[in-house]
Design a protein around this motif. Structure first.
Motif, PDB file in Angstrom:
ATOM      1  N   VAL A 132      24.520  37.981  44.113  1.00 14.74           N
ATOM      2  CA  VAL A 132      25.170  36.713  44.437  1.00 14.74           C
ATOM      3  C   VAL A 132      25.438  36.640  45.932  1.00 14.74           C
ATOM      4  N   ARG A 133      25.950  37.709  46.514  1.00 14.71           N
ATOM      5  CA  ARG A 133      26.257  37.728  47.956  1.00 14.71           C
ATOM      6  C   ARG A 133      25.011  37.460  48.789  1.00 14.71           C
ATOM      7  N   ALA A 134      23.927  38.126  48.468  1.00 12.34           N
ATOM      8  CA  ALA A 134      22.705  37.956  49.241  1.00 12.34           C
ATOM      9  C   ALA A 134      22.093  36.568  49.051  1.00 12.34           C
ATOM     10  N   ALA A 135      22.165  36.052  47.845  1.00 10.94           N
ATOM     11  CA  ALA A 135      21.604  34.721  47.584  1.00 10.94           C
ATOM     12  C   ALA A 135      22.375  33.645  48.333  1.00 10.94           C
ATOM     13  N   ILE A 136      23.682  33.797  48.395  1.00 14.73           N
ATOM     14  CA  ILE A 136      24.495  32.838  49.152  1.00 14.73           C
ATOM     15  C   ILE A 136      24.130  32.895  50.631  1.00 14.73           C
ATOM     16  N   ALA A 137      24.025  34.093  51.171  1.00 10.41           N
ATOM     17  CA  ALA A 137      23.686  34.250  52.588  1.00 10.41           C
ATOM     18  C   ALA A 137      22.321  33.639  52.893  1.00 10.41           C
ATOM     19  N   ASP A 138      21.348  33.844  52.014  1.00  9.66           N
ATOM     20  CA  ASP A 138      20.014  33.276  52.213  1.00  9.66           C
ATOM     21  C   ASP A 138      20.048  31.755  52.157  1.00  9.66           C
ATOM     22  N   ALA A 139      20.758  31.215  51.176  1.00  6.08           N
ATOM     23  CA  ALA A 139      20.836  29.762  51.039  1.00  6.08           C
ATOM     24  C   ALA A 139      21.502  29.129  52.244  1.00  6.08           C
ATOM     25  N   THR A 145      20.788  22.549  55.635  1.00  8.38           N
ATOM     26  CA  THR A 145      21.034  21.952  56.960  1.00  8.38           C
ATOM     27  C   THR A 145      22.136  20.909  56.882  1.00  8.38           C
ATOM     28  N   SER A 146      23.333  21.337  56.494  1.00  4.55           N
ATOM     29  CA  SER A 146      24.489  20.452  56.461  1.00  4.55           C
ATOM     30  C   SER A 146      25.499  20.953  57.482  1.00  4.55           C
ATOM     31  N   GLU A 147      26.631  20.265  57.579  1.00  2.00           N
ATOM     32  CA  GLU A 147      27.682  20.711  58.491  1.00  2.00           C
ATOM     33  C   GLU A 147      28.402  21.949  57.957  1.00  2.00           C
ATOM     34  N   THR A 148      28.297  22.196  56.648  1.00  2.00           N
ATOM     35  CA  THR A 148      29.007  23.319  56.031  1.00  2.00           C
ATOM     36  C   THR A 148      28.063  24.099  55.111  1.00  2.00           C
ATOM     37  N   PRO A 149      27.014  24.699  55.656  1.00  2.00           N
ATOM     38  CA  PRO A 149      26.010  25.336  54.792  1.00  2.00           C
ATOM     39  C   PRO A 149      26.562  26.481  53.953  1.00  2.00           C
ATOM     40  N   ARG A 150      27.421  27.313  54.514  1.00  2.00           N
ATOM     41  CA  ARG A 150      27.961  28.437  53.751  1.00  2.00           C
ATOM     42  C   ARG A 150      28.836  27.949  52.599  1.00  2.00           C
ATOM     43  N   LEU A 151      29.707  26.983  52.875  1.00  2.00           N
ATOM     44  CA  LEU A 151      30.554  26.432  51.825  1.00  2.00           C
ATOM     45  C   LEU A 151      29.710  25.782  50.737  1.00  2.00           C
ATOM     46  N   ASP A 152      28.699  25.029  51.138  1.00  2.00           N
ATOM     47  CA  ASP A 152      27.822  24.383  50.166  1.00  2.00           C
ATOM     48  C   ASP A 152      27.177  25.424  49.255  1.00  2.00           C
ATOM     49  N   ALA A 185      18.557  28.769  42.578  1.00  2.00           N
ATOM     50  CA  ALA A 185      17.512  28.362  43.522  1.00  2.00           C
ATOM     51  C   ALA A 185      17.207  26.870  43.420  1.00  2.00           C
ATOM     52  N   ALA A 186      17.174  26.337  42.205  1.00  2.00           N
ATOM     53  CA  ALA A 186      16.888  24.913  42.031  1.00  2.00           C
ATOM     54  C   ALA A 186      18.012  24.054  42.607  1.00  2.00           C
ATOM     55  N   LEU A 187      19.249  24.514  42.471  1.00  2.00           N
ATOM     56  CA  LEU A 187      20.379  23.778  43.041  1.00  2.00           C
ATOM     57  C   LEU A 187      20.286  23.743  44.559  1.00  2.00           C
ATOM     58  N   VAL A 188      19.888  24.859  45.148  1.00  2.00           N
ATOM     59  CA  VAL A 188      19.756  24.922  46.605  1.00  2.00           C
ATOM     60  C   VAL A 188      18.668  23.966  47.086  1.00  2.00           C
ATOM     61  N   GLU A 189      17.574  23.884  46.364  1.00  2.00           N
ATOM     62  CA  GLU A 189      16.502  22.964  46.759  1.00  2.00           C
ATOM     63  C   GLU A 189      16.986  21.521  46.740  1.00  2.00           C
ATOM     64  N   ARG A 190      17.795  21.182  45.779  1.00  2.00           N
ATOM     65  CA  ARG A 190      18.354  19.825  45.739  1.00  2.00           C
ATOM     66  C   ARG A 190      19.247  19.574  46.953  1.00  2.00           C
ATOM     67  N   ARG A 191      20.014  20.580  47.350  1.00  2.00           N
ATOM     68  CA  ARG A 191      20.881  20.420  48.521  1.00  2.00           C
ATOM     69  C   ARG A 191      20.051  20.329  49.795  1.00  2.00           C
ATOM     70  N   ALA A 232      17.322  18.941  50.046  1.00  2.00           N
ATOM     71  CA  ALA A 232      16.827  17.561  50.041  1.00  2.00           C
ATOM     72  C   ALA A 232      17.954  16.551  50.283  1.00  2.00           C
ATOM     73  N   HIS A 233      19.134  17.043  50.691  1.00  2.00           N
ATOM     74  CA  HIS A 233      20.279  16.222  51.102  1.00  2.00           C
ATOM     75  C   HIS A 233      21.021  15.545  49.956  1.00  2.00           C
ATOM     76  N   GLU A 234      20.806  16.004  48.726  1.00  2.00           N
ATOM     77  CA  GLU A 234      21.632  15.479  47.640  1.00  2.00           C
ATOM     78  C   GLU A 234      23.050  16.018  47.811  1.00  2.00           C
ATOM     79  N   PRO A 235      24.086  15.162  47.690  1.00  2.00           N
ATOM     80  CA  PRO A 235      25.455  15.641  47.886  1.00  2.00           C
ATOM     81  C   PRO A 235      25.822  16.757  46.906  1.00  2.00           C
ATOM     82  N   VAL A 236      26.584  17.728  47.385  1.00  2.00           N
ATOM     83  CA  VAL A 236      27.025  18.823  46.522  1.00  2.00           C
ATOM     84  C   VAL A 236      27.749  18.292  45.297  1.00  2.00           C
ATOM     85  N   ALA A 237      28.574  17.273  45.490  1.00  2.00           N
ATOM     86  CA  ALA A 237      29.350  16.732  44.367  1.00  2.00           C
ATOM     87  C   ALA A 237      28.450  16.134  43.293  1.00  2.00           C
ATOM     88  N   TYR A 238      27.323  15.537  43.686  1.00  2.00           N
ATOM     89  CA  TYR A 238      26.385  15.021  42.692  1.00  2.00           C
ATOM     90  C   TYR A 238      25.713  16.165  41.930  1.00  2.00           C
TER      91      TYR A 238
END
Length: 270
Positions: free
Chosen positions: A3-10, A15-22, A52-58, A60-66
């Protein structure tokens, strides 16, 4: 991958203002736990396949909340999705202004939220004052559907009336607290890719100067405000003087309140 490594990679690819939080919010959603629980207990676990699929959606600029289907606001969690404006932390300034105004009192008994969306401001206010009830108005049936679901999930359905409508048209009675986060972006202003591509434009744009909806809303405030009541309006950070002038023209007293970033965010009318 853990989990730690996947978060760091994502976080290197979003490319948002808060990539780590996202990345952390998406991972917590994929794991089915809170972000706090993930950070405390799950960083060494194997990363779930669905992340991984969730990260791809992000990406593509889909809002995290969506993507996650929810957004925290004030003291409540709201279900959100396509067709509704994602609640922003800056909008909590409206609730802060209301709490400050009613400090030392029993608080408002009746609240009105014009343009309620998924119930953001109204339900946050009713959570703050458990004895209060309120009315939420929105032109979007999609938004009202989310608001109904949120009211029911939060145990507030019996305290809330939700109506389809055009701002205050058809609204009668007096309210101790009126909340409103109208569209206030000028039609020529630039927006980030996730807002432009995903969030409803009807909830964002309000004419060339961004003031069209204030010109419709503010004149109705004197007939809707109860004696001693207050209206709290969200504004764009350059609009304090213009909206205050509209409030004065309506015979009310304006005041401007700043958000945590130090920018004008709210005009109150009393």
């Amino acid at each position: 991958m853990t989990v730690r490594a996947a978060i760091a990679d994502a976080a290197t690819r979003v490319t948002s203002e808060t990539p780590r939080l996202d990345a952390e919010l998406l991972m917590a959603h994929a794991l089915g736990v809170s972000r706090q629980a993930m950070l405390l207990k799950h960083l060494g676990d194997p990363a779930p396949e669905g992340f991984a699929a969730l990260v791809e959606r992000r990406i593509a600029h889909e809002p995290v909340a969506y993507i996650t289907g929810s957004r925290g606001f004030w003291t409540i969690e709201l279900a959100v999705g396509p067709g509704v404006l994602v609640p922003r932390a800056d909008s909590e300034t409206l609730i802060e202004a209301a709490v400050a105004y009613f400090a030392g009192t029993e608080g408002p008994k009746r609240a009105l939220d014009l343009g309620t969306g998924p119930g953001t401001l109204l339900l946050a206010a009713l959570a703050e004052w458990p004895e209060a009830s309120g009315v939420g108005v929105d032109a979007s049936e999609t938004a009202l559907g989310y608001a109904r679901d949120n009211a029911a999930r939060l145990g507030m359905a019996d305290r809330v009336e939700l109506r389809a409508g055009d701002w205050a048209s058809g609204i009668d009675g007096r309210f101790d607290l009126i909340l409103c986060n109208p569209p206030y972006i000028g039609t020529g202003e630039e927006l980030g890719p996730e807002v432009r591509a995903h969030e409803p434009t009807a909830a964002l744009f309000a004419g060339v100067d961004g003031l069209d909806d204030y010109r419709r809303i503010v004149p109705d405030l004197p007939r809707l405000l109860a004696p001693g009541g207050i209206a709290v309006l969200e504004i764009g950070w350059t609009q304090g003087a213009a909206v205050s002038a509209l409030v004065r023209e309506a015979g009310l007293t304006p005041a401007v309140r700043k958000d945590l970033g130090g920018r004008d965010r709210v005009v109150t009318a009393s």
